[in-house]
Design an enzyme around this catalytic site. Structure first.
Site, PDB file in Angstrom:
ATOM      1  N   SER A  22      -9.747   1.824   3.091  1.00  0.00           N
ATOM      2  CA  SER A  22      -8.886   2.597   2.230  1.00  0.00           C
ATOM      3  C   SER A  22      -7.852   1.778   1.458  1.00  0.00           C
ATOM      4  CB  SER A  22      -8.148   3.642   3.053  1.00  0.00           C
ATOM      5  OG  SER A  22      -7.269   3.023   3.973  1.00  0.00           O
TER       6      SER A  22
ATOM      7  N   LYS B  12       0.852  -1.195   0.000  1.00  0.00           N
ATOM      8  CA  LYS B  12       0.000   0.000   0.000  1.00  0.00           C
ATOM      9  C   LYS B  12       0.886   1.243   0.000  1.00  0.00           C
ATOM     10  CE  LYS B  12      -3.892   1.950   2.698  1.00  0.00           C
ATOM     11  NZ  LYS B  12      -4.721   1.779   3.913  1.00  0.00           N
TER      12      LYS B  12
ATOM     13  N   SER C 133      -9.920  -0.617   7.226  1.00  0.00           N
ATOM     14  CA  SER C 133      -9.314  -0.416   5.900  1.00  0.00           C
ATOM     15  C   SER C 133      -8.610  -1.621   5.307  1.00  0.00           C
ATOM     16  CB  SER C 133      -8.340   0.765   5.933  1.00  0.00           C
ATOM     17  OG  SER C 133      -9.042   1.985   5.942  1.00  0.00           O
TER      18      SER C 133
END
Lengths: 486, 100
Positions: A154, A79, A178
């Site tokens: 997210s 990420k 997330s």
């Protein structure tokens, strides 16, 4: 057989047996990225040259007859809020769109040390603030199961990349859901570990008392392998816990007879999709068939978790994001003639709408005259929420619930209504407030969209989560389904 | 309901410059979120201790000794503007004192 569709433990066996090379695996992953990422848009940066070099190095090692680790030579996606030395780390924000970290996050160093092959960095809601990956300043990521729908957020890029077989596994971060919510929406396995078990050093901070890094994987065994590789005490993170990381593979037996599972009534609210409900009911039945004892229980303060979360997370964010001032790194407005105007313009232009909304809310909650009413009150209710879990875990080994009230929603459906968007996290945020571990495991489909089952455990109880998740996964097989992106 | 003045005050504290449109939008949205948070007042928390952190960790100390650190050129490598070994910023001192 397409190598990019396999798991890390399957590929490890093939590398050991010299059936395939790391270069072949890595090439298969990049081929898939080239074919489908135009549609899915999971990745913001590709690290092709670094990856191929790394893969060749692993193959040389194997050719020399040296032993290799479990994740060695296996592709991973990170990420884009975790620092990677020499590789852009943007947080999907204009603020950091040109930021090249001078050091790597501890998790990245650990994976490098384990011989992982990083193929790219994945898209996220700007600074990990959002539940749909539509808040990225670059582009929205799509759900591989239905390109009209969001992948969740997210960590939507990391989840979609695994679901679309653009990588073997990935890392995400989870502040209020997330990792688990996008894992659920994309039909992959995701783990939010116990707070403090994975170092946050080099993770761009959002809400420091809630943030935790964890893996996305194609099955529970990979999830356990990756967790073991990234967990452990780190002197560079002062909130890091001192504990021994066990070998979890021993708990992957499929035998869960006598396991006590509590099902909190508060997690079955009005507005829950009937398909989600029946998938969860089906999961409960499966656990009973496997010999677990399932009972209804109560976590009475659940309804307060969302307001507590949005006060605490924004308060912490407003403080953490104060560092973006256009001085040391990140975006700077070039037009200002004095420093205060430079700060204001750099921040106003560098941050997107949701980030500014949260900074504003957090700053208000911490401001003089409101601190006791909002921030302190929220900290106290956090104690009550944690006590609910403490009591439940006196009786149960695991607490079971849905991850989200609905499957993946349509792109654009909730972007203009912050509260509706925040409500998609209603079943995941209590876990962060209590600091406990939780997983999302695929447990069915509604009209072709995956549904995730949430398993929550005691602090440092990852082993029992893996045990229960593995037994469920192996007896149901939902994790084997793949989206059609042709 | 948050007033426009309150929104402007918070924006100043947060060092954000908002357009008129943003001020109105944030006033409405923040008010709705705060109203939602009013639910917490239903709970009596008089005797409940706050939880700022979930782990029972106290202060973490280490030996004070010299170790490897980021070299200057690396620390400066992302600077929007630099001069020698320094970060360069716009004017801080106005005639008569610190600005802002």
């Amino acid at each position: 057989m397409k190598l990019n569709t396999l798991t890390a433990h399957e590929l490890h066996e093939k590398l050991l047996g010299k059936e395939v090379s790391s270069v072949e695996i890595t090439e298969a992953v990049f081929k898939r990225i080239d074919e489908v990422d135009e549609k899915v848009r999971a990745l913001v940066t590709l690290t092709r040259d670094i990856a191929m070099d790394r893969a060749r190095g692993v193959d040389d090692k194997i050719a020399r007859g040296e032993s290799i680790g479990l994740l060695e030579g296996i592709p991973v996606v990170i990420k884009d809020n975790m620092c990677t030395e020499g590789v852009l780390t943007t947080c999907s924000s204009k603020m950091l769109s040109n930021f090249v970290p001078p050091y790597s996050a501890t998790v990245v160093r650990k994976l490098n040390h384990a011989g992982a092959v990083m193929v790219g960095k994945s898209n996220l809601d700007e600074f990990a603030m959002g539940s749909s990956t539509e808040n990225s300043r670059f582009f929205a990521t799509r759900n591989p199961w239905d390109l009209e729908r969001v992948p969740g957020g997210s960590s939507g890029g990391s989840a979609a990349a695994v679901a679309a077989d653009e990588t073997i596994y990935s890392l995400g971060s989870d502040t209020g859901g997330s990792i688990r919510q996008p894992a659920s929406f994309c039909g992959v396995v995701g783990l939010k570990p116990t707070y403090g078990t994975v170092s946050r050093y080099g993770l761009v901070a959002f809400a420091s008392s809630l943030d935790q890094i964890g893996p996305f994987a194609k099955d529970v065994e990979d999830c356990a392998l990756v967790y073991r590789a990234i967990a452990g005490h780190d002197p560079m993170d002062s909130t890091s816990a001192r504990f021994e990381v066990p070998d979890y593979t021993a708990s992957l037996t499929g035998d869960i007879k006598g396991l006590k599972i509590g099902i909190p009534a508060e997690y079955f609210i009005e507005g829950t999709d009937p398909g989600v409900r029946s998938a969860i009911d089906g999961a409960v039945k499966k656990f009973e068939e496997l010999g677990a004892v399932c009972e209804e229980t109560s976590l009475p303060h659940t309804e307060y978790a969302l307001p507590v979360y949005y006060l605490l997370a924004t308060a912490e964010a407003s403080s953490n994001l104060a560092r973006y001032d256009g001085v040391g790194y990140g975006y700077r407005d070039e037009t200002a003639e004095d420093i205060v105007t430079m700060y204001k313009r750099s921040r106003s232009e560098g941050f997107g709408e949701e980030v500014k909304r949260r900074i504003m809310l957090g700053t208000y909650a911490l401001s003089s005259g409101y601190y006791d009413a909002y921030y302190l009150k929220a900290l106290k209710v956090r104690t009550l929420i944690k006590q609910d879990f403490d009591r439940a875990f006196e009786k149960y080994d695991i607490i079971l619930s849905p991850i989200s009230p609905t499957p993946a929603f349509k792109c654009g459906e909730k972007v203009d209504d912050p509260i509706q968007m925040y409500l998609t996290d209603i079943f995941t945020i209590s876990v962060n407030l209590a600091g406990i571990p939780a997983m999302s495991v695929p447990c069915g489909f509604i009209g072709g969209l995956p549904v995730g089952l949430q398993l929550m455990g005691r602090p440092f109880g990852e082993g029992i989560l893996f045990k229960a998740a593995y037994a469920f996964e192996q007896s149901t097989g939902y994790y084997k389904a793949k989206p059609n992106l042709e | 309901m948050l007033t426009k003045e309150q929104v402007e005050h918070v924006a100043l504290l947060a060092r954000l410059e908002l357009s008129e449109e943003e001020k109105e939008k944030y006033a409405t949205q923040l008010s709705a979120i705060l109203e939602y948070a009013e639910a917490l007042n239903k709970l009596d928390t008089e005797n409940v201790p706050p939880t700022a952190h979930i782990l029972p960790i106290n202060n973490v100390f280490r030996e004070d000794r010299v170790c490897d650190h980021l070299p200057n050129e690396k620390a400066l490598s992302n600077a929007p503007e630099k001069e020698g070994n320094y970060f360069r910023v716009p004017r801080i001192l106005a005639d008569g004192g610190i600005e802002g």
